[in-house]
Design a protein around this motif. Structure first.
Motif, short mmCIF file in Angstrom:
data_model
loop_
_atom_site.label_atom_id
_atom_site.label_comp_id
_atom_site.label_asym_id
_atom_site.label_seq_id
_atom_site.Cartn_x
_atom_site.Cartn_y
_atom_site.Cartn_z
N LYS A 96 4.95 1.62 11.04
CA LYS A 96 5.03 1.11 9.67
C LYS A 96 3.80 0.25 9.40
O LYS A 96 3.50 -0.68 10.17
N THR A 139 2.22 -2.08 6.37
CA THR A 139 2.63 -2.72 5.12
C THR A 139 1.63 -3.80 4.76
O THR A 139 0.82 -4.24 5.58
N LYS A 140 1.69 -4.22 3.53
CA LYS A 140 0.82 -5.31 3.09
C LYS A 140 1.57 -6.63 3.21
O LYS A 140 2.79 -6.69 3.04
N GLN A 182 5.18 -8.01 1.69
CA GLN A 182 6.19 -6.97 1.45
C GLN A 182 7.35 -7.13 2.43
O GLN A 182 7.21 -7.74 3.49
N ASN A 183 8.49 -6.54 2.06
CA ASN A 183 9.65 -6.51 2.96
C ASN A 183 9.68 -5.18 3.70
O ASN A 183 9.29 -4.14 3.15
N VAL A 184 10.13 -5.22 4.95
CA VAL A 184 10.28 -3.99 5.73
C VAL A 184 11.64 -4.00 6.41
O VAL A 184 12.19 -5.06 6.71
N THR A 232 6.53 -10.30 4.74
CA THR A 232 5.84 -10.13 6.01
C THR A 232 4.53 -10.90 6.05
O THR A 232 3.83 -11.07 5.04
N LEU A 278 4.78 -2.17 13.96
CA LEU A 278 4.51 -2.72 12.64
C LEU A 278 3.11 -3.29 12.58
O LEU A 278 2.70 -4.07 13.45
N VAL A 284 0.85 -5.37 9.77
CA VAL A 284 0.83 -6.05 8.48
C VAL A 284 -0.63 -6.33 8.11
O VAL A 284 -1.34 -7.02 8.85
#
Lengths: 115, 111
Positions: free
Chosen positions: B11, B13-14, B17-19, B82, B108, B110
Motif C-alpha cells: 500500500k 499512500t500520501k 490519508q487513512n489506510v 498516516t 506500507l 507513506v
C-alpha cells in the motif's frame, strides 16, 4: 537495550559448512520460537521450544533451549543456498497461558550462503 | 493453502490519508496478533485478540491506530492520518498452542 539478543547479526558461510546462531536473554524464556524470513516477506515458522534442555530438529536445522531457559541456539548442518535469509528468534517473556502471549523478537541474523 | 492471509500486500499512500489492512487467520485459531516491522529490525508487538476481545495493546499503538476483530474471525487494522513514520511492514499472526504462524505482511509506504 534488546530483551533478546541475537548473534551474530550477519553471517556469511560457504555452502556445505555448518553454522550456529544464538539467541540470549537475561530473563527466563517461557516459549522460544525460531522463524526464517526472506527479504520483504512474512515469517516462516521453524520450531518452538518450551522446556529447559529441549532440542528439536527439522531436516538439517536443529534448535536447542538451554536448561536455564535463557539461551537458544539454531544450528544448520551442511548449509545450502536455500537456507539463506534472516533468522529471527521470538520469545514469550511472561509466564502464563501457552501460546497466548505476545512475542518479543531479537533483531535477526542475516545469513548468506556462498556457493 | 489455509495459512494466514493479509490484504493488501502493498500500500502506497500520501501523508494524512487513512489506510485499512485486513488479516484472515488460520480458521481454527482463536488468537490473532498484529506486529510492525521496520527495516533491519525484528517485529514489534502492536495488539492481540482472543476471539473478538482485544486483550492487549502496545504503547506503540497510538490513538491513530485501531484494530478490530468483530466476529472473532478476520481482523482489520486501521491507521488514520498516516505519517511518514508509519511506513513499515505490518504483520498478522495467529496461534495454536504449539505454533504461531505469520502472514505475508502488508508493506506500507507513506509519501
Amino acid at each position: 537495550s534488546q530483551e533478546l539478543e541475537q548473534s551474530p547479526q550477519s553471517l556469511i558461510v560457504q555452502e556445505g559448512k555448518n553454522l550456529t546462531i544464538n539467541c540470549t536473554s537475561s530473563k527466563t524464556l517461557y516459549g522460544l520460537y525460531w522463524y526464517k524470513q526472506k527479504y520483504g516477506e512474512g515469517l516462516i515458522f521453524l520450531m518452538m521450544l518450551q522446556k529447559g534442555g529441549e532440542e528439536k530438529s527439522h531436516e538439517k536445522i536443529t534448535a536447542k533451549l538451554d536448561e536455564k531457559k535463557q539461551q537458544s541456539s539454531l544450528h544448520i548442518t551442511a548449509s545450502q543456498p536455500s537456507h539463506a535469509g534472516i533468522y529471527l528468534c521470538g520469545a514469550d517473556m511472561n509466564a502464563g497461558a501457552q501460546g497466548a502471549q505476545k512475542l518479543v523478537f531479537g533483531q535477526g541474523t542475516r545469513l548468506t550462503i556462498n556457493p | 493453502d489455509t495459512g494466514v492471509s493479509q490484504d493488501p500486500r502493498h500500500k502506497i499512500t500520501k501523508r494524512g490519508q487513512n489506510v485499512t489492512f485486513r488479516c484472515d487467520p488460520i480458521s481454527e485459531h482463536n488468537r490473532l496478533y498484529w506486529y510492525r516491522q521496520t527495516l533491519g529490525q525484528g517485529p514489534e508487538f502492536l495488539t492481540y485478540f482472543q476471539n473478538e476481545a482485544q486483550l492487549e495493546k502496545s504503547r506503540l499503538l497510538s490513538d491513530r491506530f485501531s484494530a478490530e476483530r468483530p466476529k472473532g474471525s478476520f481482523s482489520t487494522l486501521e491507521i488514520q492520518r498516516t505519517e511518514q513514520g508509519d511506513s513499515a511492514m505490518y504483520l498478522c499472526a495467529s496461534s495454536s498452542r504449539d505454533a504461531r504462524y505469520f502472514g505475508p505482511g502488508t508493506r506500507l509506504l507513506v509519501l
